[in-house]
Scaffold this active site. Structure first.
Site, mmCIF file in Angstrom:
data_model
loop_
_atom_site.group_PDB
_atom_site.id
_atom_site.type_symbol
_atom_site.label_atom_id
_atom_site.label_comp_id
_atom_site.label_asym_id
_atom_site.label_seq_id
_atom_site.Cartn_x
_atom_site.Cartn_y
_atom_site.Cartn_z
ATOM 1 N N PHE A 149 0.810 -1.221 0.000
ATOM 2 C CA PHE A 149 0.000 0.000 0.000
ATOM 3 C C PHE A 149 0.842 1.269 0.000
ATOM 4 O O PHE A 149 0.360 2.336 -0.361
ATOM 5 C CB PHE A 149 -0.948 0.006 1.219
ATOM 6 C CG PHE A 149 -0.275 0.395 2.518
ATOM 7 C CD1 PHE A 149 -0.048 1.728 2.830
ATOM 8 C CD2 PHE A 149 0.148 -0.577 3.424
ATOM 9 C CE1 PHE A 149 0.580 2.092 4.021
ATOM 10 C CE2 PHE A 149 0.791 -0.220 4.601
ATOM 11 C CZ PHE A 149 1.006 1.118 4.899
ATOM 12 N N LYS A 173 -1.028 -6.836 -9.330
ATOM 13 C CA LYS A 173 -2.026 -6.984 -8.262
ATOM 14 C C LYS A 173 -1.674 -5.919 -7.231
ATOM 15 O O LYS A 173 -0.836 -6.130 -6.362
ATOM 16 C CB LYS A 173 -1.938 -8.390 -7.661
ATOM 17 C CG LYS A 173 -3.229 -8.921 -7.042
ATOM 18 C CD LYS A 173 -3.814 -8.045 -5.961
ATOM 19 C CE LYS A 173 -3.127 -8.208 -4.624
ATOM 20 N NZ LYS A 173 -3.569 -7.205 -3.620
ATOM 21 N N GLU A 176 -4.994 -3.629 -2.114
ATOM 22 C CA GLU A 176 -6.435 -3.379 -2.135
ATOM 23 C C GLU A 176 -6.789 -2.103 -1.355
ATOM 24 O O GLU A 176 -7.906 -1.613 -1.430
ATOM 25 C CB GLU A 176 -7.194 -4.589 -1.571
ATOM 26 C CG GLU A 176 -6.929 -4.931 -0.111
ATOM 27 C CD GLU A 176 -5.669 -5.784 0.110
ATOM 28 O OE1 GLU A 176 -4.702 -5.646 -0.667
ATOM 29 O OE2 GLU A 176 -5.651 -6.562 1.090
ATOM 30 N N SER A 226 5.198 -7.099 3.324
ATOM 31 C CA SER A 226 5.713 -7.443 4.652
ATOM 32 C C SER A 226 6.462 -8.783 4.593
ATOM 33 O O SER A 226 6.220 -9.606 3.706
ATOM 34 C CB SER A 226 4.559 -7.523 5.643
ATOM 35 O OG SER A 226 3.643 -8.509 5.215
ATOM 36 N N CYS A 281 9.526 1.585 3.702
ATOM 37 C CA CYS A 281 10.412 0.470 4.045
ATOM 38 C C CYS A 281 11.841 0.950 4.246
ATOM 39 O O CYS A 281 12.670 0.209 4.764
ATOM 40 C CB CYS A 281 10.365 -0.593 2.970
ATOM 41 S SG CYS A 281 11.054 -0.009 1.432
ATOM 42 N N GLU A 379 8.873 -4.609 13.328
ATOM 43 C CA GLU A 379 8.668 -3.487 12.409
ATOM 44 C C GLU A 379 7.386 -2.774 12.821
ATOM 45 O O GLU A 379 6.312 -3.383 12.841
ATOM 46 C CB GLU A 379 8.538 -3.992 10.962
ATOM 47 C CG GLU A 379 8.346 -2.852 9.976
ATOM 48 C CD GLU A 379 8.158 -3.297 8.528
ATOM 49 O OE1 GLU A 379 7.493 -4.320 8.293
ATOM 50 O OE2 GLU A 379 8.671 -2.604 7.639
HETATM 51 P P1 NAD Z 1 1.403 -6.715 2.929
HETATM 52 O O1 NAD Z 1 2.426 -7.786 2.992
HETATM 53 O O2 NAD Z 1 0.266 -6.769 3.888
HETATM 54 O O3 NAD Z 1 0.720 -6.684 1.465
HETATM 55 C C1 NAD Z 1 1.495 -6.666 0.297
HETATM 56 C C2 NAD Z 1 0.695 -7.309 -0.826
HETATM 57 O O4 NAD Z 1 0.425 -8.678 -0.479
HETATM 58 C C3 NAD Z 1 -0.649 -6.647 -1.077
HETATM 59 O O5 NAD Z 1 -0.874 -6.592 -2.465
HETATM 60 C C4 NAD Z 1 -1.630 -7.580 -0.383
HETATM 61 O O6 NAD Z 1 -2.899 -7.604 -0.997
HETATM 62 C C5 NAD Z 1 -0.965 -8.934 -0.498
HETATM 63 N N1 NAD Z 1 -1.269 -9.813 0.635
HETATM 64 C C6 NAD Z 1 -1.495 -9.445 1.923
HETATM 65 N N2 NAD Z 1 -1.737 -10.526 2.698
HETATM 66 C C7 NAD Z 1 -1.654 -11.598 1.882
HETATM 67 C C8 NAD Z 1 -1.796 -13.003 2.094
HETATM 68 N N3 NAD Z 1 -2.076 -13.517 3.300
HETATM 69 N N4 NAD Z 1 -1.642 -13.829 1.048
HETATM 70 C C9 NAD Z 1 -1.368 -13.343 -0.172
HETATM 71 N N5 NAD Z 1 -1.220 -12.008 -0.435
HETATM 72 C C10 NAD Z 1 -1.363 -11.155 0.576
HETATM 73 O O7 NAD Z 1 2.176 -5.323 3.022
HETATM 74 P P2 NAD Z 1 1.565 -3.855 3.131
HETATM 75 O O8 NAD Z 1 0.968 -3.675 4.479
HETATM 76 O O9 NAD Z 1 0.741 -3.537 1.945
HETATM 77 O O10 NAD Z 1 2.903 -2.988 3.008
HETATM 78 C C11 NAD Z 1 3.726 -2.680 4.095
HETATM 79 C C12 NAD Z 1 4.874 -3.646 4.207
HETATM 80 O O11 NAD Z 1 5.618 -3.658 2.985
HETATM 81 C C13 NAD Z 1 5.874 -3.261 5.276
HETATM 82 O O12 NAD Z 1 6.283 -4.427 5.946
HETATM 83 C C14 NAD Z 1 7.034 -2.653 4.489
HETATM 84 O O13 NAD Z 1 8.287 -2.727 5.129
HETATM 85 C C15 NAD Z 1 7.007 -3.487 3.272
HETATM 86 N N6 NAD Z 1 7.657 -2.827 2.152
HETATM 87 C C16 NAD Z 1 8.869 -3.299 1.771
HETATM 88 C C17 NAD Z 1 9.544 -2.682 0.749
HETATM 89 C C18 NAD Z 1 10.873 -3.174 0.299
HETATM 90 O O14 NAD Z 1 11.325 -2.727 -0.737
HETATM 91 N N7 NAD Z 1 11.530 -4.073 0.994
HETATM 92 C C19 NAD Z 1 8.966 -1.579 0.100
HETATM 93 C C20 NAD Z 1 7.719 -1.142 0.504
HETATM 94 C C21 NAD Z 1 7.068 -1.772 1.540
#
Ligand code: NAD
Length: 494
Positions: A149, A173, A176, A226, A281, A379
């Site tokens: 997000f 994808k 959401e 994450s 991040c 985190e």
């Molecule tokens: P998230 O892991 O909750 O979601 C990321 C994506 O995965 C979304 O598209 C979501 O719909 C999907 N998703 C979520 N739960 C899922 C599941 N159980 N099964 C399959 N798909 C699923 O992350 P977020 O809250 O959207 O973003 C924040 C996180 O992203 C933080 O941990 C941040 O550190 C990390 N992040 C990392 C980087 C990097 O480059 N390392 C960059 C940006 C954000």
């Protein structure tokens, strides 16, 4: 109230799954729209279209692919304000930050404009008598990007620009929670001349992701999010035979040595910890302050916090917006609430005085944190900076290297020799020397170490080109009747 759906084969396709998600305005806390969640059939439709578009797209000449990227560069640039407004509307980040995100995303489209040069292979003439050997890089097929997000425009641009320029077709994808920016990007790609079916979007949640992970026609998956989900995507995708790069979470430490310019360090800390409400991040979430300067540094950070203007991201005077959801705001507030009980000292409590409409917290500063405390170990992904006091450079380095994450880090010092030693010693993928958020430029690659990245190749830049292509080596000899004979021995070059 508005409705967001999929983008398949060059136009919007309404979801018929009956499953939807709410899109909140984080600055008011109100639902402003809904997004249709894909079911398996809708994902399959997107994959079928991407697959059908592949033969013509991978045959499209490099000049034309580059031309489309140049067109896209101009279109994104001329729609900056509109894209930034969407980012603020759904993510909540302030306008200046949204424009910054977009500028860093655009760098990746600019990089992909050089695709004819980036795909050049090697050539060895006369590897054997009359034999030449060369390698070519070919696209993988239908590839997927699953994005978080917090960067709804930049992270997709990290992925699709290189993926498409390399000749793949692409399915995004998006998160959401803020799905609209991706739809505008899709329209701009169409205007740029990208053929229908080359770039597609499926909106949704785990149902869509799981189908993408198992679909036999998907060749590769890029993921950013994450750590638990990154690990799941990597394990499931690779088990299903796909190439996967999965970037996870972070806990970025800044080590401040006694010889650092403390005002510069405090400015950098405040910017890197509280910018985008800490939902980056590459945010600095821990400062390791060497004992002798810790009191002074904490005082300097504390004195800057009241000047940060927290408010609606669309208000030009705001410097920090809300968090993404009420649930996430409450989770972040839980770390602040628990810190004192764990033995840390809450110097500034961001729960106090935050705007009551919307998902706001003000900046928080927690001193005397230690490994073993939740506010240090986990985190937080919010506007919370924790301070760990260390005795020395060595102790600070040890803490960074012991941490489960290894995304970014920074050292603040005037001593070039120590900075160089830090760069040599530290087990982290992206290192800043007096630079708090060392996000690599688009012609390097972005990626952390340890639990911050699962896979071998980093995102975008040269690694991105390597990720989205596979190498083929051709050994060729043109028929020469003078050298032709039957020879059953194993081919040798000498
Ligand atoms: P998230 O892991 O909750 O979601 C990321 C994506 O995965 C979304 O598209 C979501 O719909 C999907 N998703 C979520 N739960 C899922 C599941 N159980 N099964 C399959 N798909 C699923 O992350 P977020 O809250 O959207 O973003 C924040 C996180 O992203 C933080 O941990 C941040 O550190 C990390 N992040 C990392 C980087 C990097 O480059 N390392 C960059 C940006 C954000």
């Amino acid at each position: 109230m508005y409705r967001i759906d999929h983008w398949i084969d060059g136009h919007t396709v309404s979801s018929k799954s009956g499953r939807t998600g709410n899109i909140f305005d984080p600055a008011t806390g109100q639902v402003q729209g809904t997004v249709g969640f894909a079911d398996v059939d809708e994902v399959d439709q997107a994959v079928a279209n991407a697959k059908a578009a592949l033969p013509a797209w991978r045959s499209t000449n490099l000049s034309r692919r580059a031309e489309i990227m140049f067109n896209m560069r101009e279109l994104v640039s001329s729609h900056r304000s509109e894209i930034a407004a969407l980012l603020t509307q759904e993510h909540g980040k302030v306008t200046a930050d949204a424009l910054g995100e977009l500028a860093r995303g655009l760098e990746n489209i600019e990089y992909a404009c050089g695709i004819p040069n980036l795909l050049k292979g090697g050539y060895s003439e006369q590897a054997s008598a009359g034999v030449d050997v060369y390698n070519i890089r070919q696209p993988l097929g239908v590839v997927v990007g699953i994005t978080p997000f917090n960067f709804p425009s930049m992270v997709p641009m990290w992925m699709f620009a290189n993926a498409i320029a390399c000749g793949n077709t692409f399915i995004l994808k998006p998160s959401e929670k803020d799905p609209s920016t991706a739809m505008l990007i899709a329209e701009l790609l169409k205007q740029a001349g990208l053929p229908d079916g080359v770039f597609n979007i499926v909106q949704g949640d785990k149902v869509a992701v799981d189908r993408l992970l198992s679909h036999p026609d998907i060749a590769a998956i890029s993921f950013v999010g994450s750590t638990p989900i990154a690990r799941y995507i990597y394990e499931t995708g690779t088990k299903n035979g796909k190439r996967v790069q999965a970037l996870g979470g972070a806990k970025n430490h800044m080590l401040v040595l006694p010889d650092a310019d403390l005002d510069m360090a405090a400015d950098a800390l405040v910017s890197a910890a509280y910018g985008s409400a800490g939902e980056r991040c590459m945010a600095i979430s821990v400062v390791l302050a060497v004992d002798t300067i810790a009191d002074e540094l904490v005082a300097k950070v504390k004195s800057r916090i009241p000047n940060i203007v927290v408010g609606n991201g669309s208000d030009p005077s705001s410097e920090m917006g809300p968090l993404i959801t009420g649930e996430h705001r409450d989770k972040v507030a839980g770390y602040i609430a628990g810190a004192a009980g764990e033995g840390a000292k809450v110097v500034v409590d961001g729960r106090e005085g935050a705007p009551s409409d919307g998902f706001f917290l003000k900046p928080s500063l927690i001193d005397h944190a230690q490994p073993g405390m939740k506010c240090y170990d986990e985190e937080i992904f919010g506007p919370v900076l924790t301070v760990v006091r260390v005795k020395s450079y060595e102790q600070g380095l040890q803490l960074i290297n012991d941490n489960q994450f290894g995304n970014g880090t920074a050292i603040f010092t005037r001593d070039g020799g120590v900075a160089r030693q830090f760069q040599f010693d530290v087990n982290v993928g992206m290192v800043g020397i007096n630079v708090p958020i060392p996000v690599p430029v688009s012609y390097y690659s972005f990626g952390g170490w340890k639990a911050s990245l699962f896979g071998d190749l980093h995102m975008y830049g040269p690694d991105g080109i390597a990720f989205y292509t596979r190498s083929k080596v051709v050994t060729s000899r043109w028929p020469d009747p003078r050298t032709s004979k039957v020879d059953l021995g194993f081919p040798q070059n000498r």
